[in-house]
Design a protein around this motif. Structure first.
Motif, short mmCIF file in Angstrom:
data_model
loop_
_atom_site.label_atom_id
_atom_site.label_comp_id
_atom_site.label_asym_id
_atom_site.label_seq_id
_atom_site.Cartn_x
_atom_site.Cartn_y
_atom_site.Cartn_z
N ALA A 145 -93.16 7.14 71.51
CA ALA A 145 -93.39 7.13 72.96
C ALA A 145 -94.87 6.94 73.24
O ALA A 145 -95.72 7.28 72.41
N HIS A 146 -95.14 6.41 74.42
CA HIS A 146 -96.53 6.34 74.84
C HIS A 146 -97.01 7.75 75.14
O HIS A 146 -96.25 8.55 75.67
N PRO A 147 -98.27 8.04 74.84
CA PRO A 147 -98.78 9.35 75.23
C PRO A 147 -98.77 9.48 76.75
O PRO A 147 -98.79 8.48 77.46
N LEU A 148 -98.69 10.73 77.23
CA LEU A 148 -98.67 10.97 78.68
C LEU A 148 -99.98 10.51 79.30
O LEU A 148 -101.03 10.58 78.67
N LYS A 149 -99.88 10.10 80.55
CA LYS A 149 -101.10 9.68 81.23
C LYS A 149 -101.89 10.90 81.69
O LYS A 149 -101.30 11.96 81.95
N ILE A 200 -98.15 20.98 79.36
CA ILE A 200 -98.69 19.63 79.53
C ILE A 200 -100.02 19.78 80.24
O ILE A 200 -100.09 20.35 81.34
N TYR A 235 -97.91 12.10 70.57
CA TYR A 235 -96.92 11.05 70.62
C TYR A 235 -97.59 9.70 70.48
O TYR A 235 -98.65 9.47 71.06
N LEU A 286 -83.99 17.85 67.89
CA LEU A 286 -84.79 16.64 68.04
C LEU A 286 -85.29 16.16 66.69
O LEU A 286 -85.71 16.95 65.86
N ARG A 318 -98.54 18.34 69.95
CA ARG A 318 -97.64 17.25 69.57
C ARG A 318 -98.24 15.96 70.07
O ARG A 318 -98.35 15.77 71.28
N ASN A 356 -99.77 17.53 74.94
CA ASN A 356 -98.61 18.41 74.94
C ASN A 356 -98.83 19.48 73.88
O ASN A 356 -98.93 19.17 72.69
#
Lengths: 98, 130
Positions: A90-94, A18, A48, A83, A46, A24
Motif C-alpha cells: 500500500a501507499h504510505p498514508l498522506k 495514526i 507500508y 492479516l 508499521r 502508523n
C-alpha cells in the motif's frame, strides 16, 4: 465537566495510532491526558510500501505528543493476526494538511 | 420577544434543544470561542448512534457509528470501516477508534439527520450574541 478525550476505555489495550505525518504506530496504551498526549508501551511502527510488504520497526516505550496525533484505533488482535502483513502492499498514508 | 414565530417543533428538534440547554449549564462558556463549540457539540451529541463518515485532513475517510463526542469535537466511532479499504489497508484490524477533532475535515451525515431550520435558527441566535 470538562472531560478529556474518552481514551480511558483503551488503556492497557493494543492500539494503532495514526500520526499527522502519516505514520502508523502500534502499541499498548499506558496513559493519556487532556491534550491527547499518549504513552505507548511495546510500540512498533508499521511502514507500508508499494514495493515490499509491511515493515515493523520496534520502538519500545514512547510518548507521542497530542498535537501530532490523528487517530487512535483499538486494534482487534484476532483480526490483526489474520492479516498477512508480508504480502500487504500500500501507499504510505498522506500527512495531515491543515 | 421575537417578532417572528419560532419554527415548528418536531420530536428531534425538541431533543436537540434540551441537550443544548443542558450543555450550556454543564459547559459554561470560557472567554472567546466557546459559544460556537457548544452549538456543534450539542448537535453531535444529538446525533449519537447514527452512522456517519468522517473525512480526515490526510484524505482518509472512516465510516462508523457515532459513539461519543467531546468539547474539542473529538469523535469516537464504533464498528468502523475505512471507506476505500484497498487504498488504505492501514486500519483493517481496527473496529473502534478515537478521532482527534483537529484532524477532521468533514463529517458526512445522514440526510435525515439534519434539521436545517433548527441549526440555522440556533446559529443566527449565537451570532447575535446568545
Amino acid at each position: 465537566m470538562a472531560t478529556g478525550p474518552g481514551l480511558e476505555s483503551l488503556v492497557d489495550q493494543t492500539i494503532s495510532v495514526i500520526t499527522n505525518d502519516g505514520r502508523n504506530i502500534v502499541g499498548v496504551l499506558k496513559g493519556f491526558d487532556q491534550a491527547t498526549n499518549i504513552i505507548l508501551d511495546e510500540s512498533h511502527e508499521r511502514v507500508y510500501s508499494t514495493k515490499e510488504g509491511v515493515q515493523q520497526l520496534v520502538l519500545g516505550l514512547y510518548i507521542i505528543r497530542g498535537d501530532n496525533i490523528g487517530v487512535v484505533g483499538e486494534l482487534d488482535e484476532e483480526l490483526d493476526s489474520a492479516l498477512d502483513l508480508s504480502n500487504l502492499r500500500a501507499h504510505p498514508l498522506k500527512p495531515v494538511i491543515h | 420577544m421575537k417578532s417572528n414565530s419560532p419554527p415548528p417543533r418536531t420530536v428531534s428538534s425538541f431533543h436537540f434543544r434540551r441537550i443544548y440547554k443542558q450543555t450550556q449549564k454543564t459547559h459554561p462558556p470560557f472567554l472567546g470561542r466557546a459559544i460556537e463549540i457548544m452549538l456543534f457539540f450539542s448537535y453531535f451529541k444529538d446525533l449519537v448512534g447514527r452512522e456517519v463518515t468522517v473525512e480526515l485532513k490526510n484524505d482518509l475517510a472512516i465510516r462508523g457509528t457515532l459513539h461519543s463526542v467531546d468539547q474539542y469535537l473529538n469523535i469516537k466511532l464504533e464498528n468502523t470501516r475505512v471507506v476505500d479499504q484497498d487504498k488504505y489497508p492501514h486500519m483493517l484490524s481496527v473496529r473502534n477508534c478515537f478521532i482527534r477533532g483537529s484532524v477532521v475535515r468533514y463529517v458526512q451525515l445522514p440526510p435525515d439527520g439534519v434539521d436545517i431550520e433548527l441549526l440555522h435558527d440556533a446559529t443566527r441566535r449565537e451570532a447575535r450574541g446568545g
